[in-house]
Design an enzyme around this catalytic site. Structure first.
Site, PDB file in Angstrom:
ATOM      1  N   HIS A  25      13.086  -4.049   7.715  1.00  0.00           N
ATOM      2  CA  HIS A  25      11.635  -4.179   7.889  1.00  0.00           C
ATOM      3  C   HIS A  25      11.391  -4.867   9.225  1.00  0.00           C
ATOM      4  CE1 HIS A  25      12.410  -4.178   3.543  1.00  0.00           C
ATOM      5  NE2 HIS A  25      11.198  -3.665   3.374  1.00  0.00           N
ATOM      6  N   ASP A  59      10.864  -0.026   7.307  1.00  0.00           N
ATOM      7  CA  ASP A  59       9.688   0.096   6.460  1.00  0.00           C
ATOM      8  C   ASP A  59       8.568  -0.841   6.911  1.00  0.00           C
ATOM      9  OD1 ASP A  59      11.136   1.817   4.884  1.00  0.00           O
ATOM     10  OD2 ASP A  59      10.890   0.681   3.032  1.00  0.00           O
TER      11      ASP A  59
END
Length: 255
Positions: free
Chosen positions: A212, A67
């Site tokens: 992430h 993400d």
């Protein structure tokens, strides 16, 4: 899940405790569909995987997702994934990310990864008016399509927060919502070994791993995660590959 640099690290840390239950579940009360259930309802127009056809009805599949990129670490991550022949699904942010690193968006698509949306500015969609939600969803789609030639069909709502209004707009815009079943909470640590241990402890067949690549400890953890899971017999696939021969439907939520 970040805006940029130190500011987002602070915001992420503050949100971590309040969102703990949400982070573990991947959603606040929404009905979700498991990959195995999608595979039981096959579609007829799913393309073969670009990293080689994988039948997740037979193979022990797992999906690696990232993400809030692209970021300064994304090029190194792409190098690692290419070396290890692992496809991933990237849920990208628009402002200060797609805008800043358009060449990395193109590279993700060119190297066979699934390029998807994490909204334009990481606003919590359930706090917005419908037209604001629409803008958060449409802007990254337009930019990704401009850069890659392919409009995203998947999105991940910031913090996993979604509701019926979000579902309806996603249905209208041709987007399925994808949550996660494994999280390393890499926004809380720079310890790559800890990130690796957290992922390995939670991973199971049909898992969707949330990481992430913008955090300093995450990309260094990826080689160890990949090697350990391969040793356990897992095959890495994109989210669409995980669902095939079924297909994610707009307005539905998957985990």
């Amino acid at each position: 899940m970040k805006k940029t640099g130190t500011a987002f690290r602070t915001a992420g840390t503050l949100a971590a405790t309040a969102a703990l239950t949400l982070t573990l579940s991947g959603c606040s009360g929404a009905d979700t569909t498991a990959p195995s259930a999608v595979r039981a309802r096959p579609a007829t127009d799913v393309q073969a995987a670009r990293f080689g056809a994988v039948d997740c009805r037979e193979a022990k599949c797992i999906a690696l997702t990232f993400d809030a990129g692209p970021s300064e670490h994304s090029a190194r991550l792409l190098d690692i994934l290419k070396e290890k022949q692992v496809p991933a699904t990237f849920f990208l942010l628009g402002e200060r990310h797609i805008e800043k690193y358009p060449e990395l968006v193109r590279r993700m698509a060119d190297e066979g990864h699934e390029v998807a949306s994490h909204t334009w500015d990481h606003k919590i969609l359930t706090r917005l008016e419908p037209e604001e939600i629409r803008e958060e969803l449409e802007r990254p789609n337009e930019e990704i399509e401009r850069l890659t030639g392919r409009r995203p069909t998947l999105m991940r709502p910031p913090q996993g927060r979604t509701d019926e209004t979000v579902h309806a707009l996603c249905r209208e815009l041709g987007l399925a919502e994808v949550l996660w079943s494994v999280t390393a909470k890499d926004y809380t640590t720079t310890d790559s070994d800890l990130i690796t241990r957290r992922v390995l402890a939670q991973s199971s067949r049909d898992g969707i791993i949330l990481l992430h690549d913008l955090y300093d400890g995450t990309v260094p953890a990826v080689p160890g995660i990949v090697d350990a899971l391969k040793e356990r017999g897992y095959v890495f696939v994109t989210v669409p590959q995980l669902l095939a021969p079924g297909k994610a439907e707009p307005g539905e939520v998957y985990r």
